[in-house]
Design a protein around this motif. Sequence first.
Motif, PDB file in Angstrom:
ATOM      1  N   THR A 182     -40.757 -33.481  14.264  1.00  0.00           N
ATOM      2  CA  THR A 182     -40.640 -34.753  13.358  1.00  0.00           C
ATOM      3  C   THR A 182     -41.800 -35.776  13.983  1.00  0.00           C
ATOM      4  O   THR A 182     -42.489 -35.248  14.741  1.00  0.00           O
ATOM      5  N   SER A 183     -42.296 -36.663  13.037  1.00  0.00           N
ATOM      6  CA  SER A 183     -43.404 -37.510  13.631  1.00  0.00           C
ATOM      7  C   SER A 183     -42.937 -38.032  15.041  1.00  0.00           C
ATOM      8  O   SER A 183     -44.093 -38.181  15.687  1.00  0.00           O
ATOM      9  N   ARG A 184     -41.810 -38.369  15.338  1.00  0.00           N
ATOM     10  CA  ARG A 184     -41.432 -39.102  16.680  1.00  0.00           C
ATOM     11  C   ARG A 184     -41.687 -37.785  17.696  1.00  0.00           C
ATOM     12  O   ARG A 184     -41.932 -38.008  18.818  1.00  0.00           O
ATOM     13  N   GLY A 185     -41.470 -36.662  17.226  1.00  0.00           N
ATOM     14  CA  GLY A 185     -41.302 -35.562  18.086  1.00  0.00           C
ATOM     15  C   GLY A 185     -42.675 -35.179  18.680  1.00  0.00           C
ATOM     16  O   GLY A 185     -43.352 -34.964  19.756  1.00  0.00           O
ATOM     17  N   GLN A 186     -43.692 -35.272  17.839  1.00  0.00           N
ATOM     18  CA  GLN A 186     -45.294 -35.077  17.855  1.00  0.00           C
ATOM     19  C   GLN A 186     -45.616 -36.238  18.878  1.00  0.00           C
ATOM     20  O   GLN A 186     -46.285 -36.107  19.712  1.00  0.00           O
ATOM     21  N   HIS A 187     -45.182 -37.423  18.521  1.00  0.00           N
ATOM     22  CA  HIS A 187     -45.685 -38.533  19.514  1.00  0.00           C
ATOM     23  C   HIS A 187     -45.082 -38.305  20.946  1.00  0.00           C
ATOM     24  O   HIS A 187     -46.020 -38.652  21.704  1.00  0.00           O
ATOM     25  N   VAL A 188     -43.868 -38.068  20.808  1.00  0.00           N
ATOM     26  CA  VAL A 188     -43.435 -37.789  22.203  1.00  0.00           C
ATOM     27  C   VAL A 188     -44.226 -36.707  23.121  1.00  0.00           C
ATOM     28  O   VAL A 188     -44.489 -37.042  24.073  1.00  0.00           O
ATOM     29  N   LEU A 189     -44.435 -35.617  22.295  1.00  0.00           N
ATOM     30  CA  LEU A 189     -45.058 -34.644  22.899  1.00  0.00           C
ATOM     31  C   LEU A 189     -46.630 -34.833  23.130  1.00  0.00           C
ATOM     32  O   LEU A 189     -47.156 -34.641  24.280  1.00  0.00           O
ATOM     33  N   GLU A 190     -47.120 -35.853  22.456  1.00  0.00           N
ATOM     34  CA  GLU A 190     -48.567 -36.342  22.690  1.00  0.00           C
ATOM     35  C   GLU A 190     -48.296 -37.157  24.168  1.00  0.00           C
ATOM     36  O   GLU A 190     -49.295 -37.064  24.851  1.00  0.00           O
ATOM     37  N   GLN A 191     -47.491 -37.944  24.253  1.00  0.00           N
ATOM     38  CA  GLN A 191     -47.305 -38.913  25.322  1.00  0.00           C
ATOM     39  C   GLN A 191     -47.264 -37.955  26.695  1.00  0.00           C
ATOM     40  O   GLN A 191     -47.587 -38.365  27.818  1.00  0.00           O
ATOM     41  N   VAL A 192     -46.270 -36.835  26.539  1.00  0.00           N
ATOM     42  CA  VAL A 192     -45.947 -36.152  27.564  1.00  0.00           C
ATOM     43  C   VAL A 192     -47.528 -35.459  28.042  1.00  0.00           C
ATOM     44  O   VAL A 192     -47.758 -35.431  29.327  1.00  0.00           O
ATOM     45  N   ARG A 193     -48.158 -34.975  27.155  1.00  0.00           N
ATOM     46  CA  ARG A 193     -49.466 -34.319  27.448  1.00  0.00           C
ATOM     47  C   ARG A 193     -50.412 -35.417  28.103  1.00  0.00           C
ATOM     48  O   ARG A 193     -51.158 -34.951  28.913  1.00  0.00           O
ATOM     49  N   GLU A 194     -50.304 -36.646  27.747  1.00  0.00           N
ATOM     50  CA  GLU A 194     -51.149 -37.643  28.324  1.00  0.00           C
ATOM     51  C   GLU A 194     -50.929 -37.820  29.591  1.00  0.00           C
ATOM     52  O   GLU A 194     -51.638 -38.002  30.554  1.00  0.00           O
TER      53      GLU A 194
END
Length: 100
Positions: A77-89
């Motif tokens: 979901t858009s929320r999942g994409q955001h969380v994954l981006e934060q983890v990568r950062e």
Amino acid sequence: MEISLDAEQVLLLVAVEQGRVHMDPRYTKPDFEKEPEHPFGLKRATRRLAPLKKARLVELVPEEDAGQYGVRLYKLTSRGQHVLEQVREMEAAARAEASA
């Protein structure tokens, strides 16, 4: 709402992003992850997906996009994409800090 994920859940999010997690309605526990190192290897994912679905990080593609036998992929979901981006950062920052 704060979301806390363990390493296994992050890896499962990455697998969803890569299109390797699906739901097969022919099974009682229908969720599977395709293992990249084994071309025909599948690992059950129903239990591991439960917290990700509860946090609304993943969802099934629409039924009209189902494949053979009604098999449907999971997507972020858009929320999942955001969380994954934060983890990568966070991972990148930790690597940068470790190398400094």
